[in-house]
Scaffold this motif. Structure first.
Motif, short mmCIF file in Angstrom:
data_model
loop_
_atom_site.label_atom_id
_atom_site.label_comp_id
_atom_site.label_asym_id
_atom_site.label_seq_id
_atom_site.Cartn_x
_atom_site.Cartn_y
_atom_site.Cartn_z
N VAL A 1 -6.72 -19.61 24.90
CA VAL A 1 -7.37 -17.72 25.22
C VAL A 1 -8.80 -17.72 25.16
CG1 VAL A 1 -7.31 -15.77 24.94
CG2 VAL A 1 -5.09 -16.63 25.58
N THR A 2 -9.62 -17.15 25.65
CA THR A 2 -11.34 -16.79 25.50
C THR A 2 -11.49 -15.41 25.42
OG1 THR A 2 -11.86 -18.06 27.05
CG2 THR A 2 -11.96 -19.55 25.68
N ASN A 3 -11.32 -14.88 25.87
CA ASN A 3 -11.03 -13.63 26.43
C ASN A 3 -9.92 -12.77 25.66
OD1 ASN A 3 -11.88 -10.89 27.02
ND2 ASN A 3 -11.35 -11.34 29.06
N ALA A 4 -9.97 -12.04 24.57
CA ALA A 4 -8.85 -11.69 24.34
C ALA A 4 -8.37 -10.18 25.44
CB ALA A 4 -8.61 -10.85 22.86
N PHE A 5 -9.24 -10.00 25.80
CA PHE A 5 -8.67 -8.50 26.73
C PHE A 5 -7.80 -9.57 28.35
CE2 PHE A 5 -11.62 -5.14 25.65
CZ PHE A 5 -11.51 -5.14 24.58
N ASP A 6 -7.58 -10.60 28.24
CA ASP A 6 -7.55 -11.39 29.43
C ASP A 6 -5.65 -10.96 29.61
OD1 ASP A 6 -6.35 -12.85 31.13
OD2 ASP A 6 -6.64 -14.81 30.63
N PRO A 7 -5.09 -10.54 30.18
CA PRO A 7 -3.42 -9.78 30.35
C PRO A 7 -3.03 -11.25 30.51
CG PRO A 7 -5.22 -8.65 32.15
CD PRO A 7 -5.96 -9.45 31.78
N GLY A 8 -3.01 -11.80 31.23
CA GLY A 8 -2.66 -13.08 30.98
C GLY A 8 -2.45 -13.95 29.90
N ALA A 9 -3.24 -13.83 28.67
CA ALA A 9 -2.36 -13.94 27.26
C ALA A 9 -1.62 -13.29 27.27
CB ALA A 9 -4.36 -13.72 26.37
N TYR A 10 -0.91 -12.46 27.19
CA TYR A 10 0.40 -11.47 26.65
C TYR A 10 1.03 -12.01 27.34
CZ TYR A 10 -3.87 -9.39 24.70
OH TYR A 10 -4.87 -9.13 23.54
N SER A 11 2.56 -12.20 26.31
CA SER A 11 3.84 -12.49 26.62
C SER A 11 4.42 -11.38 26.95
CB SER A 11 4.71 -13.56 25.98
OG SER A 11 3.81 -14.20 26.04
N TYR A 12 4.40 -10.49 26.60
CA TYR A 12 5.26 -9.71 26.31
C TYR A 12 4.86 -8.34 26.50
CZ TYR A 12 8.06 -12.67 24.11
OH TYR A 12 8.97 -13.93 23.37
N GLN B 1 -0.97 -11.55 17.96
CA GLN B 1 -1.93 -10.61 18.40
C GLN B 1 -1.50 -9.47 19.73
OE1 GLN B 1 -6.37 -11.10 19.12
NE2 GLN B 1 -5.75 -10.81 21.15
N MET B 2 -1.90 -8.40 19.25
CA MET B 2 -1.27 -7.04 20.43
C MET B 2 -2.94 -6.60 20.35
SD MET B 2 1.89 -5.92 18.07
CE MET B 2 2.94 -5.48 19.88
N ALA B 3 -2.16 -5.74 22.38
CA ALA B 3 -3.55 -4.98 22.35
C ALA B 3 -3.04 -3.43 23.38
CB ALA B 3 -3.56 -5.54 23.49
N TRP B 4 -3.46 -2.43 23.64
CA TRP B 4 -3.19 -2.04 24.46
C TRP B 4 -4.10 -1.77 26.04
CZ3 TRP B 4 0.15 2.02 23.56
CH2 TRP B 4 0.87 1.96 22.44
N PHE B 5 -3.92 -2.11 27.62
CA PHE B 5 -3.30 -2.04 28.41
C PHE B 5 -3.56 -0.32 28.90
CE2 PHE B 5 -3.55 -6.40 27.30
CZ PHE B 5 -4.60 -6.98 28.75
N GLY C 1 -4.42 3.44 41.92
CA GLY C 1 -4.93 2.35 42.53
C GLY C 1 -6.52 1.74 41.86
N LYS C 2 -5.66 1.98 40.47
CA LYS C 2 -7.07 0.95 40.02
C LYS C 2 -6.27 -0.61 39.04
CE LYS C 2 -10.28 3.95 39.81
NZ LYS C 2 -11.36 3.80 40.81
N GLU C 3 -6.76 -1.39 38.94
CA GLU C 3 -6.07 -2.36 37.58
C GLU C 3 -6.35 -2.00 36.79
OE1 GLU C 3 -7.03 -5.10 41.13
OE2 GLU C 3 -6.54 -5.95 39.35
N ARG C 4 -5.71 -2.88 35.82
CA ARG C 4 -5.09 -3.05 34.67
C ARG C 4 -5.97 -3.54 33.82
NH1 ARG C 4 0.78 -4.25 32.65
NH2 ARG C 4 1.26 -3.09 34.17
N GLU C 5 -6.63 -2.20 32.79
CA GLU C 5 -7.25 -3.17 32.16
C GLU C 5 -7.39 -3.07 30.85
OE1 GLU C 5 -10.87 -0.66 32.39
OE2 GLU C 5 -9.84 1.82 32.37
N ALA C 6 -8.19 -3.63 29.69
CA ALA C 6 -8.33 -3.44 28.25
C ALA C 6 -8.51 -3.04 27.78
CB ALA C 6 -8.13 -4.93 27.64
#
Length: 129
Positions: free
Chosen positions: A107-118, A33-37, A42-47
């Motif tokens: 993983v239950t949330n595809a927007f969790d940054p922890g799911a992404y290795s690269y 799976q791939m995603a854009w964040f 000053g803000k948190e990283r968001e999906a």
């Protein structure tokens, strides 16, 4: 082992469009799976959006739904983000991310940054009024 390189960022006026690209290389067969964040100062990283590599099933953050389109070209190992109707609130550093089956395990949330290795190095998008 997967390498990701983003491109296509820049400065545009409100209401304009940009298309971001992410080139994947090295062991791309492991991508599940791939995603854009994105991350503003000053803000948190968001999906922003995610897409499964095989079937192309997509998910979008509410803030971009109807304006952004995530897509991929498996034959070229490319990920894209078409951004339309841009507003200053979209100003941020945009990052491409990839998950393997191993990193996505449980993983239950595809927007969790922890799911992404690269992760890519990021490309800046600036939208002016």
């Amino acid at each position: 082992q997967v390498q990701l390189v983003e491109s296509g960022g820049g400065s545009v006026q409100s209401g304009g469009s940009l298309r971001l690209s992410c080139a994947a290389s090295k062991d791309t067969y492991t991508i599940y799976q791939m995603a854009w964040f994105r991350q503003a100062p000053g803000k948190e990283r968001e999906a922003v959006a995610s897409i499964t590599w095989s079937a192309g099933v997509t998910n979008y953050a509410d803030a971009v739904k109807g304006r952004f389109i995530i897509s991929r070209d498996n034959a070229k190992d490319m990920l894209y983000l078409q951004m339309n109707s841009l507003s200053p609130e979209d100003t941020a550093m945009y990052y491409c991310a990839a998950a393997t089956r191993a990193s996505y395990r449980g993983v239950t949330n595809a927007f969790d940054p922890g799911a992404y290795s690269y992760w890519g190095q990021g490309t800046q998008v600036t939208v002016s009024s």
